[in-house]
Design an enzyme around this catalytic site. Structure first.
Site, PDB file in Angstrom:
ATOM      1  N   CYS A  85     -37.901  -5.664  28.666  1.00 29.31           N
ATOM      2  CA  CYS A  85     -36.513  -5.513  29.106  1.00 29.31           C
ATOM      3  C   CYS A  85     -36.284  -6.266  30.418  1.00 29.31           C
ATOM      4  O   CYS A  85     -36.972  -6.022  31.414  1.00 29.31           O
ATOM      5  CB  CYS A  85     -36.162  -4.045  29.295  1.00 29.31           C
ATOM      6  SG  CYS A  85     -34.444  -3.792  29.815  1.00 29.31           S
ATOM      7  N   GLY A 139     -37.044 -14.461  18.889  1.00 30.27           N
ATOM      8  CA  GLY A 139     -36.319 -15.380  19.767  1.00 30.27           C
ATOM      9  C   GLY A 139     -35.647 -16.516  19.020  1.00 30.27           C
ATOM     10  O   GLY A 139     -36.304 -17.271  18.304  1.00 30.27           O
TER      11      GLY A 139
END
EC number: 1.3.1.-
Length: 318
Positions: free
Chosen positions: A102, A204
């Protein structure tokens, strides 16, 4: 695309809650979904905290469509992470995941999330404590970025998590300072996947089937984790496995279904912000979403926004 490819829905804080998981699992063959994080500091959290973030614990640890859901923990203290991992498993989570990725400043300021990527030994300690505590038949997994300020520790971090006993490792192919800016550096995942004997999950810049195929070709991974792409193209997982990508008309109908269900739920006051957030992702996939967003973004109330959506639907061909 081989339909046996595993596809996991990424944990996205403030984006993918239980309602979004329910909606997306109904139209996609996800193999696993990971929750927003349960923040662990210095105590064993009450059961109500886990049920709030993961209501699916009350339906056998899966969505109503049958997709398994894994609770994610975020914290830095090995003992308390282990205690809360046990609780997640006892309540019915399909394994337990730990967040080392995060990038949010508020999380990093309290030494959680991506800030931990500066300390491989601490990653090891947290995962080892959780693995030792959780019965061996339940997966203990982790998600990382390639680093914090740079990518220099990417392999050391990956090896620390593997050596601590993790079952799988998901890698978001950017550092913390990269944020969400393209590109994703898939070649680093290739290196990790070549060195680790456990499954490595690539994450990603996967927005469509072609991206997923290229990512797997580059990395050698047979599992991908999709995040923002899953909101941009609502049936992304299905389309990766061969289904036709949703049309704008199908996506708009989904928005209206989401609207009805959100307004019935406990988070209805957040609806105007949440629907605008979703449109921000849909803009990438559909030009119509961009046009409609320009119209609805000025409105503050749910009633006004719903009227805009219904008017847009009425203008679509039958």
């Amino acid at each position: 695309m081989d339909k046996s490819v595993r596809i996991i829905l990424a944990p996205m804080e403030g984006v993918v809650d239980d309602l979004m998981r329910e909606i997306l699992s109904a139209i996609n063959p996800y193999d696993l979904m990971v929750t927003e994080f349960v923040r662990v500091v210095d105590q064993l959290l009450p059961e109500k905290v886990f049920y709030r973030i993961c209501p699916e614990l009350q339906t056998g640890g899966q969505t109503l469509s049958g997709t398994p859901v894994r609770v994610q923990l975020l914290g830095q203290e090995p003992g308390w992470m282990a205690e809360n991992a046990i609780r997640a498993i006892e309540l019915g989570s399909k394994g337990v995941d730990v967040n080392f990725g995060c990038p949010a400043k508020m999380v990093n300021r309290s030494n959680g999330g991506a800030v931990m990527l500066q300390y491989p030994e601490q990653l090891y300690n947290v995962v080892k404590a959780m693995r030792d505590a959780v019965p061996s038949e339940h997966p203990v997994t982790a998600k990382i970025r390639l680093g914090f300020n740079d990518k220099s520790l990417y392999m050391e971090n990956a090896l620390a998590i593997y050596e601590a006993g993790a079952s799988e490792l998901a890698v978001h192919a950017r550092s913390k300072v990269d944020g969400y800016k393209p590109p994703a550096y898939w070649e680093y995942i290739t290196d990790i996947n070549n060195k680790l004997p456990i499954p490595v999950i690539a994450n990603g810049e996967i927005w469509n089937k072609d991206d997923a195929e290229r990512c797997m070709q580059v990395t050698g991974c047979d599992t991908v984790m999709v995040g923002r792409g899953a909101i941009s193209l609502p049936n992304l997982a299905a389309s990766i496995k061969g289904a036709t990508p949703y049309t704008w008309q199908q996506s708009l109908e989904l928005m209206l279904d989401y609207t009805d269900r959100e307004l019935e739920g406990r988070k209805s006051t957040y609806y105007p912000a949440r629907i605008k957030q979703w449109f921000g992702y849909l803009n990438r996939q559909y030009s119509e979403a961009d046009e409609l967003f320009r119209e609805l973004r000025v409105f503050k109330t749910a009633e006004e926004i719903i009227q805009v959506l219904k008017t847009a639907r009425a203008k679509l061909p039958d």
